[in-house]
Design an enzyme around this catalytic site. Structure first.
Site, PDB file in Angstrom:
ATOM      1  N   HIS A  33      -2.759 -13.286   6.909  1.00 15.61           N
ATOM      2  CA  HIS A  33      -1.442 -12.724   6.583  1.00 15.61           C
ATOM      3  C   HIS A  33      -1.621 -11.640   5.523  1.00 15.61           C
ATOM      4  O   HIS A  33      -2.409 -11.800   4.604  1.00 15.61           O
ATOM      5  CB  HIS A  33      -0.557 -13.853   6.033  1.00 15.61           C
ATOM      6  CG  HIS A  33       0.869 -13.487   5.880  1.00 15.61           C
ATOM      7  ND1 HIS A  33       1.342 -12.771   4.801  1.00 15.61           N
ATOM      8  CD2 HIS A  33       1.935 -13.712   6.684  1.00 15.61           C
ATOM      9  CE1 HIS A  33       2.649 -12.604   4.947  1.00 15.61           C
ATOM     10  NE2 HIS A  33       3.031 -13.152   6.076  1.00 15.61           N
ATOM     11  N   CYS A  49       2.345  -8.988  10.058  1.00 14.63           N
ATOM     12  CA  CYS A  49       3.660  -9.276   9.466  1.00 14.63           C
ATOM     13  C   CYS A  49       4.338  -7.961   9.122  1.00 14.63           C
ATOM     14  O   CYS A  49       3.976  -7.302   8.144  1.00 14.63           O
ATOM     15  CB  CYS A  49       3.516 -10.166   8.233  1.00 14.63           C
ATOM     16  SG  CYS A  49       5.111 -10.444   7.422  1.00 14.63           S
ATOM     17  N   HIS A  66       4.537 -11.854  12.856  1.00 16.17           N
ATOM     18  CA  HIS A  66       5.768 -12.156  12.117  1.00 16.17           C
ATOM     19  C   HIS A  66       6.655 -10.929  12.209  1.00 16.17           C
ATOM     20  O   HIS A  66       6.250  -9.856  11.750  1.00 16.17           O
ATOM     21  CB  HIS A  66       5.479 -12.358  10.619  1.00 16.17           C
ATOM     22  CG  HIS A  66       4.803 -13.642  10.279  1.00 16.17           C
ATOM     23  ND1 HIS A  66       4.468 -13.973   8.984  1.00 16.17           N
ATOM     24  CD2 HIS A  66       4.414 -14.692  11.041  1.00 16.17           C
ATOM     25  CE1 HIS A  66       3.900 -15.159   8.968  1.00 16.17           C
ATOM     26  NE2 HIS A  66       3.837 -15.614  10.197  1.00 16.17           N
ATOM     27  N   ASP A 107      10.537 -13.877  11.352  1.00 14.83           N
ATOM     28  CA  ASP A 107      10.255 -14.250   9.964  1.00 14.83           C
ATOM     29  C   ASP A 107      11.585 -14.290   9.222  1.00 14.83           C
ATOM     30  O   ASP A 107      12.631 -14.018   9.805  1.00 14.83           O
ATOM     31  CB  ASP A 107       9.251 -13.242   9.387  1.00 14.83           C
ATOM     32  CG  ASP A 107       8.509 -13.785   8.185  1.00 14.83           C
ATOM     33  OD1 ASP A 107       8.642 -14.986   7.881  1.00 14.83           O
ATOM     34  OD2 ASP A 107       7.785 -13.009   7.547  1.00 14.83           O
ATOM     35  N   HIS A 108      11.520 -14.615   7.946  1.00 11.18           N
ATOM     36  CA  HIS A 108      12.720 -14.790   7.112  1.00 11.18           C
ATOM     37  C   HIS A 108      14.016 -14.286   7.735  1.00 11.18           C
ATOM     38  O   HIS A 108      14.103 -13.135   8.156  1.00 11.18           O
ATOM     39  CB  HIS A 108      12.571 -14.019   5.800  1.00 11.18           C
ATOM     40  CG  HIS A 108      11.332 -14.349   5.057  1.00 11.18           C
ATOM     41  ND1 HIS A 108      10.901 -13.625   3.987  1.00 11.18           N
ATOM     42  CD2 HIS A 108      10.412 -15.328   5.229  1.00 11.18           C
ATOM     43  CE1 HIS A 108       9.778 -14.129   3.534  1.00 11.18           C
ATOM     44  NE2 HIS A 108       9.452 -15.170   4.274  1.00 11.18           N
ATOM     45  N   TYR A 141      14.091 -19.297   5.254  1.00 10.80           N
ATOM     46  CA  TYR A 141      13.927 -20.087   6.482  1.00 10.80           C
ATOM     47  C   TYR A 141      15.236 -20.753   6.898  1.00 10.80           C
ATOM     48  O   TYR A 141      15.307 -21.955   7.150  1.00 10.80           O
ATOM     49  CB  TYR A 141      12.749 -21.059   6.333  1.00 10.80           C
ATOM     50  CG  TYR A 141      11.462 -20.252   6.292  1.00 10.80           C
ATOM     51  CD1 TYR A 141      10.886 -19.806   7.473  1.00 10.80           C
ATOM     52  CD2 TYR A 141      10.913 -19.839   5.092  1.00 10.80           C
ATOM     53  CE1 TYR A 141       9.765 -18.997   7.456  1.00 10.80           C
ATOM     54  CE2 TYR A 141       9.783 -19.022   5.052  1.00 10.80           C
ATOM     55  CZ  TYR A 141       9.220 -18.615   6.244  1.00 10.80           C
ATOM     56  OH  TYR A 141       8.117 -17.798   6.234  1.00 10.80           O
TER      57      TYR A 141
HETATM   58  C1  DNO Z   1       6.415 -16.270   3.703  1.00 11.65           C
HETATM   59  C2  DNO Z   1       5.239 -16.444   4.566  1.00 11.65           C
HETATM   60  C3  DNO Z   1       3.949 -16.560   3.788  1.00 11.65           C
HETATM   61  C4  DNO Z   1       2.836 -16.968   4.730  1.00 11.65           C
HETATM   62  C5  DNO Z   1       1.495 -17.117   4.081  1.00 11.65           C
HETATM   63  C6  DNO Z   1       0.447 -17.285   5.146  1.00 11.65           C
HETATM   64  O1  DNO Z   1       7.485 -16.612   4.081  1.00 11.65           O
HETATM   65  O2  DNO Z   1       5.165 -15.489   5.551  1.00 11.65           O
HETATM   66  O3  DNO Z   1       4.108 -17.513   2.786  1.00 11.65           O
HETATM   67  O4  DNO Z   1       3.145 -18.197   5.297  1.00 11.65           O
HETATM   68  O5  DNO Z   1       1.188 -16.044   3.284  1.00 11.65           O
HETATM   69  O6  DNO Z   1      -0.705 -17.819   4.593  1.00 11.65           O
END
Ligand code: DNO
Length: 399
Positions: free
Chosen positions: A235, A273, A300, A356-357, A373
């Site tokens: 990531h 991401c 992501h 993602d978020h 989340y």
């Molecule tokens: C945040 C996530 C990160 C991710 C880590 C992967 O919401 O995208 O915390 O899980 O960096 O190791």
């Protein structure tokens, strides 16, 4: 792309049943209760997997298998932690799980200054405000050398905010809690003194040292992943620049290129991401998706709107199709990569993606969720992203 959904375990207020109603096809999760450096056993994995299967889903991706601070700093028990990481890979492969996400960020994982920034539409979003961050760094943490890391305008704004803190110490305490919320482990219990101690472990470790430690880590674990058919995926740094004087080595395309080339195996791959990488205006996301494509194992999708073109800058988490990243172009590039993989007969042609978020919308505002989340905010994100994917499937992806 395969539509997946992150779930934090049985205490996650957003349940597996919610994930199914959102249309998720698979689950992204981890054994969150285990400390970095401890091997994951087959029994613990099987137990978590059984809960997911009982809900009619599968555990597709591990996020994250944490890399301990000992490994990142090459101190203490780091060699034993490497062995434990390999043992975890063995146990995961035996359970049929072959995509493993991790990060190599020192001390801080993702970092924001506001977890519930009010938006005009009545919902909230997460935000990183550079002046607030500098106010914390310079005036709360009091880090030596911090003033050299910000420009004059940011330092002035930071000083004004710190002056306001003095009138109500609660603001400084809230900002501190928010900034350390992304820390691995039980961040809630970290104090400023804990953070200072964690930062001190990196005294004398510059970016080149950290990159070397990272390559050493990969050389120790990639042969195991390769043998097991596991795709490891790193990531990016979030935000993608050095924070609090710590080195960060996975912020740009050049960073990824250096690491992917240093250990040139299909098992050594990327988590793409868009939210993290998109906080830098100089990251060309559709181009990166195309060029890094063959080594992307996990995606992501998230969008940020930046406060300026510089690095570092402020930003907030906009809706998935809004913000500064051209999400349609990114998805098209990723789907073109999938088509190339299918044509080449690659078994991993379909990449897992997750929204993602999400913002906090409607009932999210009262229900509670881990920051980012949310149920409805992510459901909205997944629905919009799915719409883009269906449309591109139907009209065809430019080659
Ligand atoms: C945040 C996530 C990160 C991710 C880590 C992967 O919401 O995208 O915390 O899980 O960096 O190791």
């Amino acid at each position: 792309m395969r539509q997946t959904w992150r779930w934090f375990g049985s205490d996650d207020p957003v349940t597996l049943a919610d994930a199914r109603q959102a249309g998720a096809e698979g689950i992204v999760t981890a054994l969150h209760h285990l400390t970095p450096g401890v091997a994951w056993t087959g029994a613990a994995i099987a137990q978590h997997q059984a809960v997911i299967r009982a809900a009619g889903l599968d555990w597709d991706v591990v996020e994250s298998l944490p890399v301990s601070e000992a490994i990142k700093t090459q101190t203490g028990d780091w060699r034993a932690h490497l062995a434990a990481w390999r043992d975890s890979l063995d146990a995961l492969a035996a359970a049929g799980i072959r995509t493993v996400c991790y990060n190599f960020m020192p001390v801080l994982d993702w970092t924001r200054t506001d977890l519930a920034w009010p938006l005009d539409h009545g919902g909230t979003a997460m935000r990183f405000d550079l002046a607030d961050f500098a106010a914390f760094d310079v005036h709360v943490l009091g880090r030596a050398g911090a003033v050299d890391d910000y420009d004059a305008a940011t330092l002035d704004a930071a000083a004004a905010r710190a002056a306001a803190f003095d009138k109500g110490a609660a603001d400084a305490a809230a900002l501190t809690r928010t900034i350390i919320a992304g820390l691995p482990g039980s961040a809630e219990s970290w104090t400023v003194a804990d953070l200072r101690a964690a930062l001190a472990r990196y005294d004398g470790i510059g970016p080149d040292d950290l990159r070397q430690h990272y390559v050493d880590f990969l050389e120790a674990v990639v042969p195991t992943a390769e043998r097991l058919g596991i795709g490891l995926c790193c990531h990016p740094d979030d935000p993608p620049w050095p924070l609090l004087g710590l080195p960060r080595v996975m912020s740009t395309e050049a960073d990824y290129r250096a690491i992917l080339d240093a250990v040139d195996s299909p098992a050594n791959g990327a988590t793409f991401c868009t939210g993290s990488l998109g906080a830098r205006a100089d990251n060309d996301l559709p181009g990166m998706a195309a060029r890094l494509g063959p080594r992307i194992h996990f995606v992501h999708l998230r969008n940020v709107r930046r406060g300026g073109a510089g690095v570092p800058t402020s930003f907030f988490e906009d809706a998935h199709l809004d913000g500064d990243t051209d999400m349609v172009a990114v998805i098209a590039a990723l789907m073109a990569e999938e088509a190339r993989r299918r044509a080449a007969g690659r078994a991993d042609a379909e990449m897992p993606m997750r929204p993602d978020h999400g913002q906090a919308l409607m009932d999210d505002l009262t229900r509670g969720a881990r920051p980012g989340y949310t149920a409805i905010g992510r459901l909205r994100g997944l629905a919009e992203l799915r719409g883009v994917m269906r449309t591109l499937e139907s009209v065809g992806v430019p080659a």
